[in-house]
Design an enzyme around this catalytic site. Structure first.
Site, PDB file in Angstrom:
ATOM      1  N   PHE A 134      83.199 -36.043  44.805  1.00  0.00           N
ATOM      2  CA  PHE A 134      81.889 -36.597  44.478  1.00  0.00           C
ATOM      3  C   PHE A 134      81.075 -35.667  43.587  1.00  0.00           C
ATOM      4  CE2 PHE A 134      81.875 -39.085  48.761  1.00  0.00           C
ATOM      5  CZ  PHE A 134      82.998 -39.771  48.347  1.00  0.00           C
ATOM      6  N   GLU A 188      74.531 -39.176  44.993  1.00  0.00           N
ATOM      7  CA  GLU A 188      74.816 -37.741  44.913  1.00  0.00           C
ATOM      8  C   GLU A 188      74.057 -37.042  43.793  1.00  0.00           C
ATOM      9  OE1 GLU A 188      78.163 -39.261  47.365  1.00  0.00           O
ATOM     10  OE2 GLU A 188      77.243 -39.928  45.480  1.00  0.00           O
ATOM     11  N   HIS A 214      89.382 -38.791  46.724  1.00  0.00           N
ATOM     12  CA  HIS A 214      88.783 -38.117  47.877  1.00  0.00           C
ATOM     13  C   HIS A 214      89.564 -36.875  48.294  1.00  0.00           C
ATOM     14  CE1 HIS A 214      86.669 -41.932  48.246  1.00  0.00           C
ATOM     15  NE2 HIS A 214      85.961 -41.469  49.250  1.00  0.00           N
ATOM     16  N   GLU A 270      74.819 -37.694  52.876  1.00  0.00           N
ATOM     17  CA  GLU A 270      75.072 -39.038  53.403  1.00  0.00           C
ATOM     18  C   GLU A 270      75.557 -38.964  54.848  1.00  0.00           C
ATOM     19  OE1 GLU A 270      77.874 -40.016  50.454  1.00  0.00           O
ATOM     20  OE2 GLU A 270      76.365 -40.108  48.873  1.00  0.00           O
TER      21      GLU A 270
END
Length: 730
Positions: free
Chosen positions: A482, A455, A525, A424
């Site tokens: 992710f 993903e 994250h 991305e």
């Protein structure tokens, strides 16, 4: 009252059916070959069910009896260099593609079958029985069938799981300009899977030559398609992505053949993917030899109606009407196919004391258990290894870590046309969100691929690129958390592929991601994924802590034939260090730790940003500590020679990592270490790590969740106190 304008789809959605003219025009050799393949596959599937009923198939037997028309019709329209993959129910697809490969001139049903068909049948059956003679040496069994030479990329037990990988192979075909195409087969149950829909979207956006072939057999195990999907004409999915779609009667082999020819024409001229939905019917239950009616979810009347449309009978009628074959020849073909499978099974199964069993000599040896889990690193033979301390070339001080990340990737892409970067925003923002891909989209616009936020799909696509053999993909995950979104592709597919398919299939994928603790991005994250990857089979892990090491370890990751996780840390991006001013072509061995500081009282094992933080604390406190930067973190890559030598000297171990305790790397490392070095240890292994909770947004709470320098100091004080020693070396 509002004004409405009716919108029309961007592309076509049509049903397709062979006409009388098409049936009259069918080339006799093609028709005879179709009929032969249908009967060979049917007889093979029946033999599998027979052996399963005798308890000789260890695991499931997902037969496709009744569904042969879709597989044969589509495979007959392919080139030998086209490729396919499929799902857990894929014996028929595997065999159809393989039969076309081994008999490119066709099969005459009125002639005796030669050794080639016997060889194919025997190796396929051996694989399903779990025997060493199988295509995957018995590792794949019924659900994981791969024979790359024939164009079979590998079937898949995860519903929809193989679809992204097929798209990766399609990307390789497009990049090579070969005109070859890929078919990915899946059922009605998979059509609502996220990875399938994500892949359709990317394939359409990138105009990949892939056919999404939906075998709509009406039931996902026992759940009817009408119970789970409002639009039961599943080819409608294509319209949402601008993909042309064809709906065909899968029991009519010729109609499927015509649909595949039309799809191939679209794909080969560069117009992107196609969806084919074939209405088919499996005569038996999800697994085994009982019909669905025996389990109460189908009626006998429904089953009888579909059996009346049997693809073998339909194909025979077409050929007999044109006098291409006679009724007796059809009966003889059926008998010959059954005899072939009887003879093949007789080579693999024997009777002892009135009981049937697998011939014992055919099982794989137990010492084959772990073979091929990773490669042997023979690809590194003859390369130039360097370390900063012995590097003889010109060095530049104060080189920024993030600049090295971008520079070494640019250098490798300049030298190796097979390297592709995807993720991305990697093609925007002057090098993605952190500048790690700076300059790549300008210099290599067709190999720096910005992806949708998908993903699972783009990770699987990278896996398919790597499995194809012509591409070395580098995936960027913006954040390591992710990986959970892409967990199927990361762990079930890429990590297991080499071992699952027999140990000989390289999987050269590099996955880059950054540990972002301390940046305020919160619980979703901020993780350190090392502990998760270290407990998953197949992956290698490197964690560079200096610019010099990053160059050498990234070069090694890109040369390696195994999947490699390259861990970075945001704290290191802005750090500076020594790096070559010109030389970006050296390697650092996988599996080689680095002694950062010598000492005699305690061995400290750490990695990434914690290396320098630990050194600062040790030197401030004056502790006689030996610091080892692990650099390679996977089970196969730990430098036990360096670690054990240090522990023998110090007798004490402190493992330091930044991340939370629950998924920590140090947990399994300490367990393995105490098993190896128990006699050398003077006290239990001690650890410094973060809290149980994930880091959260509040600056104060985030700091408390991560291991800090005061935690390192506390750990050192405890280790030294348990030795009865002061902190300062005497």
């Amino acid at each position: 009252m509002p004004i409405y304008d009716d919108l029309t789809p961007k592309t076509t959605w049509r049903a397709i059916k062979a006409s009388k003219v098409d049936r009259a025009a069918l080339e006799p050799n093609v028709g005879r070959t179709m009929l032969s393949q249908l009967h060979l596959i049917r007889a093979f599937e029946e033999k599998v069910l027979d052996l399963s009923g005798q308890g000789l198939v260890h695991g499931p037997a997902h037969s496709a009896v009744g569904q042969e028309g879709g597989a044969v019709g589509s495979a007959m329209a392919m080139r030998g260099s086209d490729q396919i993959n499929g799902s857990h129910r894929a014996h028929h697809q595997f065999l159809a593609k393989a039969l076309s490969y081994v008999s490119p001139e066709g099969i005459n049903p009125e002639e005796s079958f030669g050794e080639t068909l016997r060889y194919l049948s025997k190796r396929t059956l051996a694989e399903i029985l779990g025997l060493s003679e199988g295509f995957c040496k018995g590792r794949g069994g019924s659900m994981h069938l791969r024979w790359a030479d024939s164009g079979n990329l590998g079937t898949n037990a995860i519903v929809g799981g193989g679809v992204p990988m097929a798209a990766g192979a399609a990307w390789a075909h497009k990049q090579a300009g070969s005109g070859d195409v890929v078919y990915t087969y899946f059922g009605d149950g998979a059509v609502n899977i996220g990875s399938v829909l994500e892949t359709m979207n990317i394939a359409a956006a990138w105009k990949l030559p892939i056919c999404f072939f939906v075998e709509n057999n009406q039931y996902a195990v026992s759940t009817h398609v009408e119970e789970v999907t409002a639009e039961t004409r599943l080819s409608a999915r294509g319209l949402a992505f601008g993909i042309p779609a064809l709906k065909v009667d899968g029991m009519d082999t010729l109609s499927v053949y015509l649909a595949a020819e039309e799809a191939n024409a679209i794909m080969r001229r560069g117009d992107g993917p196609v969806v084919i939905e074939a209405d088919v019917y499996r005569y038996f239950h999800q697994n085994g030899a009982l019909p669905g009616s025996a389990f109460g979810y189908r009626s006998k009347e429904e089953e009888q109606e579909w059996r009346g449309r049997d693809p073998l009978d339909a194909m025979a009628r077409d050929l007999m009407e044109r006098q291409i074959i006679g009724a007796q020849a059809v009966e003889d073909l059926r008998a010959q196919c059954q005899m072939l499978m009887e003879n093949v099974a007789a080579d693999l199964v024997e009777e002892v004391d009135g009981k049937r069993r697998i011939v014992p000599a055919l099982w794989p040896e137990e010492d084959f258990r772990d073979f091929g889990l990773r490669g042997d690193l023979s690809e590194f033979e003859g390369v130039r290894f360097e370390e900063l301390e012995t590097f003889s070339g010109p060095l530049k001080e104060g080189v920024k870590f993030i600049d090295v990340v971008a520079n070494v990737m640019g250098r490798r892409m300049e030298q190796d046309d097979s390297i592709v970067v995807l993720g991305e925003d990697v093609h925007r923002l002057k090098g993605g969100t952190n500048g790690a891909t700076r300059g790549l989209s300008e210099d290599f616009p067709d190999r720096c691929l910005g992806t949708p936020i998908s993903e699972n799909a783009f990770t699987g696509i990278a896996g398919g690129m790597a499995a194809d053999g012509r591409v070395r993909p580098v995936i960027e995950f913006m954040y390591p958390d992710f990986m959970w979104v892409a967990a199927d592709q990361v762990f079930n597919q890429i990590g297991k592929a080499r071992h699952m398919f027999g140990g000989d299939s390289p999987m050269p994928v590099v996955l880059r991601t950054k540990v972002a603790m301390g940046t305020g991005y919160g619980s979703q994250h901020s993780m350190d994924p090392a502990g998760i990857f270290a407990t998953a089979p197949g992956w290698r892990i490197v964690a560079p802590s200096t610019p010099f090491d990053y160059i050498g370890l990234m070069n090694s990751a890109l040369l390696c034939e195994d999947p490699v996780l390259v861990l970075e840390h945001v704290d290191l991006y802005s750090s500076k260090g020594a790096a070559p001013s010109e030389d970006l072509d050296y390697f650092i061995p996988l599996g080689k730790a680095k002694l950062v500081r010598e000492g005699s009282r305690v061995t400290i094992l750490t990695y990434l940003a914690m290396v320098e933080k630990t050194r600062e604390v040790v030197e401030r406190l004056g502790v006689d500590a030996e610091i080892i930067d692990l650099r390679s973190l996977d089970r196969a890559g730990l430098d036990w020679e360096t670690i054990e030598a240090s522990v023998e000297k110090t007798g004490n171990v402190l493992i330091i990592e930044q991340g939370v305790g629950g998924t920590s790397y140090g947990g399994w490392l300490s367990d393995e270490l105490q098993r190896r070095c128990f006699d050398a240890l003077d006290q239990p292994i001690k650890r410094v790590h973060g809290a149980e909770a994930s880091p959260s947004i509040s600056k104060v709470l985030e700091a408390a969740a991560c291991a800090r320098q005061q935690d390192i100091e506390m750990g050192l004080r405890e280790v030294m106190a348990d030795q009865g020693l002061p902190l300062v070396a005497e």
